[in-house]
Write an enzyme that holds these catalytic residues in place. Structure first.
Site, PDB file in Angstrom:
ATOM      1  N   SER A 262      10.126  23.328  -7.937  1.00  0.00           N
ATOM      2  CA  SER A 262       9.703  22.073  -8.551  1.00  0.00           C
ATOM      3  C   SER A 262       8.482  21.465  -7.885  1.00  0.00           C
ATOM      4  O   SER A 262       7.889  20.526  -8.398  1.00  0.00           O
ATOM      5  CB  SER A 262      10.856  21.077  -8.582  1.00  0.00           C
ATOM      6  OG  SER A 262      11.052  20.523  -7.315  1.00  0.00           O
TER       7      SER A 262
ATOM      8  N   LYS B 192      15.390  11.877  -7.865  1.00  0.00           N
ATOM      9  CA  LYS B 192      13.984  11.922  -7.478  1.00  0.00           C
ATOM     10  C   LYS B 192      13.309  10.582  -7.757  1.00  0.00           C
ATOM     11  O   LYS B 192      12.507  10.094  -6.956  1.00  0.00           O
ATOM     12  CB  LYS B 192      13.264  13.031  -8.249  1.00  0.00           C
ATOM     13  CG  LYS B 192      13.597  14.433  -7.734  1.00  0.00           C
ATOM     14  CD  LYS B 192      12.953  15.489  -8.608  1.00  0.00           C
ATOM     15  CE  LYS B 192      13.167  16.895  -8.034  1.00  0.00           C
ATOM     16  NZ  LYS B 192      12.706  17.934  -8.959  1.00  0.00           N
TER      17      LYS B 192
END
Ligand SMILES: Nc1ncnc2c1ncn2[C@@H]1O[C@H](COP(=O)(O)OP(=O)(O)OP(=O)(O)O)[C@@H](O)[C@H]1O
Ligand SMILES: [Mg+2]
Length: 809
Positions: free
Chosen positions: A709, A752
């Protein structure tokens, strides 16, 4: 010469069924004895015996051995234990200046046995404090005229208040013990008498002998507790700020040792008490009462007969007895048999937990199915989420909602199948496995049994514990669960198992198949503040012994507490910090006699807690060429991560540092290839790649990092480096890249985003294909962050790179 070597008995794994507190009447009847006017003196070096404490000692020195023999004969098995002054020896004979302190503790000899080498093993129980009025030598032994010491009259409320403060401190220290601090916690909470409590803790403090002696000599309970509070305060600091890992480890070991001591003491007292009764008759009665199923009953009969034929001194005797005790105390047929009441269940879940609407709904659905179809053995519920988000406490709530008992087994680090299934009786110190131990502890066969951390279960040459666990969880097999120690089958089919995990990736697939997964995401700051208001603050006020209105922590203070003193997906650290604030307030009330309610202002936090622990990561950082901000996600929660790129003369190689995993290394290669291939489009001028190496570094080099990611952040950092355009510092990004520059979706969106907001990020770039995750992003996060969905790298670069003049890089 070392006087009085301490000897540790083998570790007691048995959980005591009956707890004996220092003030327990049965305990004090353990041969209390009148205090005689004279007692033999046993000087010990390097240790202080406190009232309430049990010490096993092995004495090898002839005069001491002699002393004990004499004590046993002439003074009703009593001695006074005193500590040698530093630098003095017990051979000194001047009665006007004895080599030991003159305040000591009366020790009752509970057990003594001669060892083959002529030494003697003793079990001593500390009684009251004594002052040695005068000492004389008689046949090489000190004899002292003694007088009991009583505490002065004191204000009970004050003493009680400081008692609670100390208890709080000690519990906090205990919570640093990874496993099993629970028992000690419970024990400590049950000691009601502050003096006994102070002595008990003193006996377990890890401090210099002089300090211990000072605690012994302090007659005022209040002052004693205050000294302890100070010592524990220091220890807390060490625990908090101590940077040297060595120190930490040492602390941990010492705590485990203290814990060990406690268990050992309990075990010994129990043994003392148990031996007075007629074992066989008592066990037979217990077995009859326990309503064993036929095969187990037959086994019990056989063993009872064996026990009758065995003399108590034989080593086998205890083995058989312990085995029979297990048979007698397992909940073969006892159950709560509570009906499932959905409305009540809902009320309990709502009362104990703020928010989590969806999770609660799913739990209720699960219970509804169970109610309709009690015989159906559905999947096992499994709560998955980062630490401190309420997995365990939801399990406890479910138990309460159902009127069932609750027990918990932490599978973290369990590698040995025998932990689950027990050791065969032929092993020395064998015990049933943790499943049966848990059941005996709750005493009912239908509890909620939480299997914590199934993702951390290990495996090695001692067998595969997850295989045993599979049998435990399999409804087709678990009604005849076989434990190696027990030998006869035990029916686990009434137990409701609930599992928890931080992540599912490491759960063995066969196990995972049995689980119905419920995900618990981390909390947003607003949710945390709400949980604090409704649950954590009231609970901590009560624990600290403060009245409900003694302190308020307004929302703005909580915001700061959450943002700058904690960094966690859950609320555990938050609760700890709240507890610290309230304890300081409690201490002020006691010491300064303040009565008026306190409102904790944000400015006051530094007074209570010291400097900010987690300043915002972005504070004071400027936009830079070659540095991009990525968002990462691990089982512990979300986090921001910087990607730094530099170039140096070389042959077009790429160098990667910061403990990167293979997937991350590959995405770095892909990122570089992409940037080289699309140089022109990105706005990179000239042949900047030839004859240059690239070095990519992801700081916090101590933490391993992996996953795809960070791809987009790697591209942005490289594009910035070679184009000379700075990256906007307040933009964070996440997304996997393809070589053609498309963005692929990634996991952990909510975590996140929470991390990004906490770090002070303003804008987050997310792959378009993560769009559906945005539904579960709370409004609160949308207000704090600008979320931009991007389809490809070009778009991401437009948002991340500063336009305008080129920077030096
Ligand atoms: N929604 C909530 N409402 C009220 N209290 C909560 C909530 N979520 C968590 N807590 C409290 O936070 C504390 C930590 O929760 P808990 O021990 O259940 O975490 P956990 O998820 O089991 O963590 P771990 O993975 O570390 O075991 C508990 O005291 C719990 O009561
Ligand atoms: Mg837990």
């Amino acid at each position: 010469m070392q006087w009085g070597r301490l000897e540790l008995a083998p570790f007691a794994l048995t959980r005591p069924e009956r707890r004996l507190m220092p003030e327990d009447p049965m305990h004090t009847s353990l041969g209390e004895g009148e205090l005689p006017a004279h007692l033999p003196v046993m000087p010990i070096a390097g240790a202080v015996l406190f009232p309430q404490i049990l010490v096993p000692l092995v004495l090898t020195e002839a005069p001491l051995v002699e002393l004990v023999r004499r004590a046993v004969q002439r003074s009703e098995e009593q001695l006074v234990l005193v500590t040698l002054k530093p630098g003095r020896t017990p051979e000194e004979e001047d009665p006007s200046d004895p080599p030991f302190y003159t305040v000591g503790t009366r020790g009752m000899i509970l057990q003594h046995s001669d060892l083959p080498d002529g030494s003697i093993r003793l079990l001593l129980h500390g009684k009251e404090r004594l002052r040695l009025e005068s000492c004389e030598r008689e046949d090489g032994v000190w004899i002292a005229a003694v007088e009991g010491l009583e505490p002065p009259a004191e204000d009970n409320d004050e003493v009680e208040a400081i008692h609670r403060v100390v208890l709080g401190q000690f519990l906090e220290l205990l919570s640093a013990i990874p496993e099993g601090g629970e028992e000690m916690k419970e024990l400590l909470t049950q000691i009601e008498d502050p003096g006994a409590f102070a002595d008990f803790i003193s006996g377990h403090l890890n401090i210099e002998v002089e300090e211990k002696q000072a605690l012994l000599e302090e007659l005022s309970i209040r002052h004693r507790l205050e000294k302890i509070a100070e010592i524990l305060g220091k220890e807390q600091k060490v625990l908090e700020y101590g940077t040297e890992i060595q120190e930490r480890l040492k602390d941990e070991v010492e705590k485990t040792q203290r814990e060990f001591w406690l268990r050992e003491q309990l075990r010994i007292i129990q043994k003392e008490l148990g031996e007075d009764e007629d074992d066989v008759a008592q066990l037979r009665r217990q077995i009859e009462a326990a309503d064993l199923p036929p095969p187990a009953l037959e086994q019990a009969e056989r063993e009872l007969k064996r026990l009758e034929r065995t003399i108590p001194q034989a080593p086998d005797y205890h083995i058989i007895r312990t085995y029979l005790e297990w048979l007698a105390t397992l909940p073969w047929s006892l159950e709560s048999a509570a009906e499932i009441d959905l409305r009540h269940a809902r009320e309990v879940l709502d009362r104990d937990h703020y928010g989590r609407g969806e999770v609660k709904e799913r739990i209720i659905e699960y219970l509804a199915v169970r109610k309709l179809n009690p015989e159906l053995h559905g999947p096992i519920l499994c709560f998955v989420g980062p630490p401190g988000v309420g997995k365990t406490s939801l399990g406890e709530s479910i138990a309460e909602a159902l009127g069932r008992r609750f027990t918990r087994l932490s599978l973290g680090g369990i590698r040995d199948e025998a932990e689950i299934r027990g050791h065969r009786r032929t092993y020395i110190g064998a015990l049933p496995g943790r499943i049966l131990r848990g059941l005996r502890e709750v005493g009912e066969r239908d509890p909620i049994f939480m299997l914590d951390e199934i993702d951390k279960i290990g495996q090695d040459f001692r067998g595969d514990p997850s295989a045993a666990l599979l049998e435990v969880l399999d409804p087709a097999q678990n009604h005849t669960f076989s434990d190696h120690y027990l030998e006869v089958a035990f029916d686990l089919s009434k137990v409701t198992f609930i599992a928890t995990a931080n992540t599912l990736t490491t759960v063995p697939p066969a196990l995972r198949d049995r689980l119905e997964v419920i995900e618990l995401a981390g909390y947003t700051p607003l949710e945390k503040a709400e949980i604090a208001h409704r649950h954590l603050i009231p609970r901590q006020l009560e624990e600290t012994g403060l009245p409900e209105d003694a302190a308020t922590i307004p929302t703005e203070t909580l915001d700061q507490l959450i943002g700058e003193y904690t960094r966690e997906p859950g609320v555990r650290e938050l609760e700890r910090q709240i507890a610290r604030v309230l304890r300081r307030i409690a201490l002020q009330r006691v010491e300064e006699g303040r009565e008026e309610p306190v409102e904790v202002r944000p400015e006051a936090l530094t007074d209570y807690l010291g400097k900010t622990k987690y300043p915002q990561e972005l504070a004071g950082l400027e936009d830079e060429v070659g540095t991009a901000t990525a968002l990462a996600y691990s089982p512990e929660g979300g986090q921001i991560l910087f990607v730094e790129a530099v170039t140096l003369p070389g042959e077009g190689e790429i160098k990667l540092t910061g403990q990167l995993g293979d997937i991350l290394k590959e995405s770095a290669q892909a990122a570089l290839s992409y940037v080289e291939a699309h140089a022109e489009k990105i706005g990179i001028e000239g042949d900047v790649f030839a004859g240059r190496d690239v070095h990519l570094h992801l700081p916090a080099g101590g933490t391993p990092k992996d996953g795809p990611s960070a791809g987009i952040a790697l591209v942005v950092a490289l594009a910035s480096l070679f184009s000379g355009r700075a990256v906007r510092r307040d933009v964070a990004m996440t997304g996997e890249i393809t070589l053609r520059g498309h963005l692929l979706p990634v996991g952990g969106t909510k975590e996140k985003l929470i991390a990004a907001a906490q770090a002070g990020i303003k804008t987050v770039l997310l792959p378009k294909r993560n769009e559906q995750d945005l539904e579960e992003v709370p409004d609160e996060m949308r207000e704090r962050l600008e979320l931009i969905l991007v389809d490809d790298v070009g778009e991401a670069l437009r948002h991340a790179l500063r336009t305008g003049e080129r920077d030096e890089g």
